[in-house]
Design a protein around this motif. Structure first.
Motif, PDB file in Angstrom:
ATOM      1  N   TYR A   1      75.681-105.070 107.627  1.00  8.90           N
ATOM      2  CA  TYR A   1      76.655-105.618 108.538  1.00  8.90           C
ATOM      3  C   TYR A   1      78.044-105.277 107.855  1.00  8.90           C
ATOM      4  N   LYS A   2      78.106-105.573 106.738  1.00  8.49           N
ATOM      5  CA  LYS A   2      79.436-105.403 105.831  1.00  8.49           C
ATOM      6  C   LYS A   2      79.747-103.740 105.639  1.00  8.49           C
ATOM      7  N   MET A   3      78.512-103.060 105.466  1.00  9.41           N
ATOM      8  CA  MET A   3      78.676-101.437 105.385  1.00  9.41           C
ATOM      9  C   MET A   3      78.720-100.626 106.757  1.00  9.41           C
ATOM     10  N   GLY A   4      78.427-101.203 107.592  1.00  7.66           N
ATOM     11  CA  GLY A   4      78.405-100.766 109.268  1.00  7.66           C
ATOM     12  C   GLY A   4      77.186-100.091 109.208  1.00  7.66           C
ATOM     13  N   VAL A   5      75.951-100.438 108.916  1.00  7.33           N
ATOM     14  CA  VAL A   5      74.676 -99.896 108.831  1.00  7.33           C
ATOM     15  C   VAL A   5      74.063-100.536 109.886  1.00  7.33           C
ATOM     16  N   LYS A   6      73.747 -99.852 110.993  1.00  6.81           N
ATOM     17  CA  LYS A   6      72.983-100.557 112.106  1.00  6.81           C
ATOM     18  C   LYS A   6      71.465-100.653 111.948  1.00  6.81           C
ATOM     19  N   VAL A   7      70.857-101.742 111.984  1.00  7.66           N
ATOM     20  CA  VAL A   7      69.610-102.082 111.927  1.00  7.66           C
ATOM     21  C   VAL A   7      68.792-102.333 113.081  1.00  7.66           C
TER      22      VAL A   7
END
Length: 343
Positions: free
Chosen positions: A265-271
């Motif tokens: 979430y902090k890195m903007g990586v969508k899971v």
């Protein structure tokens, strides 16, 4: 209620006009005395606000009703849930459970075992630290006190072991992930606090080899039981350095996975498992919060009820057999795959 101070059971018997053996008999089993005597004792208890010292009472019995429960880290929701069921089963059986938390400290674990010896328990349910445990100290304790191990198995120690089958956890998650997308890398602590983590890593390597894929371990720094923060810091570093060789990550446990999701979430990586997601994440344990993460976490779940019930049933069998079994037994319960939005 009176202000008269009663120091012990002898004082209570004298002031109540009853014999010490009669009072002791009542405290051991209220139904063992006549109704009129029981009413007299209970009226005196109310009047003088007296409560017996259960520890002192137990010192005069060959076998107490005390049951010790020792876990390595009570703040871990897995242990909290297991203990919740174990305590209830013990109380229902007329036993007095005493809960101890070794807080991940080997020295404290030994201190707890010494304390338990003084309580003269009918039996002990011990979830040892595992790799950090003083195995000689536990071996000595198990020779003195009827003991059932759970969660972490120390070979040949205790009269029995009850736990979850770590191989079944990993085999299900790896099979599912390789069937539905890229084969997973394995995200774990370089120095795990719990020995089950080692079993899960070995099961991951074996399963990947069996399916014809190359295993890829992503070890992260950290020690102790603060798994969420360790997972978050380790995942931030792994994401920045591009350490994940696949877009699928299998975490050793849910608490590490929760930290990884926070890092994403902090890195903007969508899971998730949709086409617009950059990473799939799955894990093991079915942490009580795993269904509430964003996205909800795909995981392999312990059979909490079955493990708890078997732990207590084994303890009862051990107590009824005089504190020893014919041979050491081991009972493992398989996991159940729970598919949610993260993978």
């Amino acid at each position: 209620m009176t202000n008269t101070k009663i120091k012990n059971m002898e004082d209570f018997a004298a002031i109540s006009g009853l014999s010490r053996p009669t009072v002791s008999k009542y405290f051991h089993d209220p139904s063992s005395v006549r109704p009129t005597t029981r009413a007299r004792i209970e009226a005196a208890l109310e009047q003088y606000n007296y409560r017996p010292n259960i520890f002192a009472m137990n010192q005069n019995r060959k076998l107490t009703k005390n049951v010790g429960i020792v876990v390595p880290y009570l703040a871990d929701p897995f242990f909290a849930e297991i203990v919740r069921v174990i305590e209830r089963r013990c109380v229902e059986a007329g036993l007095s459970p005493f809960l101890f938390n070794s807080q991940g400290e080997p020295g404290y674990e030994i201190d707890i075992l010494d304390t338990l010896r003084s309580l003269k328990p009918a039996g002990v349910l011990l979830a040892p630290l595992g790799r950090q445990s003083d195995k000689r100290a536990i071996e000595s304790f198990c020779k003195d006190v009827p003991t059932v191990l759970f969660d972490s198995n120390l070979e040949d120690l205790g009269e029995a072991f009850v736990g979850s089958d770590n191989r079944s956890f990993v085999s299900q998650t790896v099979e599912y992930l390789t069937r539905t997308g890229e084969p997973p890398c394995f995200f774990e602590m370089k120095t795990p606090a719990n020995p089950n983590a080692n079993k899960r890593r070995l099961a991951y390597i074996e399963m990947m080899d069996r399916l014809g894929f190359e295993p890829h371990i992503v070890p992260i720094k950290g020690s102790g039981w603060a798994f969420e923060e360790i997972g978050r810091q380790g995942a931030l570093k792994a994401l920045i350095e591009g350490a994940f060789a696949s877009n699928t990550v299998l975490c050793s446990n849910d608490r590490l996975a929760i930290g990884l999701l926070s890092a994403c979430y902090k890195m903007g990586v969508k899971v998730g498992r949709n086409d617009d997601c950059a990473l799939r994440v799955a894990s093991h344990d079915d942490h009580p919060f795993s269904r509430f993460t964003c996205p909800s976490l795909t995981t392999a779940a312990h059979d909490y009820s079955a493990v708890s019930d078997e732990v207590v049933a084994t303890l009862f069998k051990l107590i009824e057999s005089g504190g020893r079994l014919d041979s050491r037994t081991e009972q493992l319960f398989p996991a159940r795959l729970i598919m949610r939005d993260s993978a």
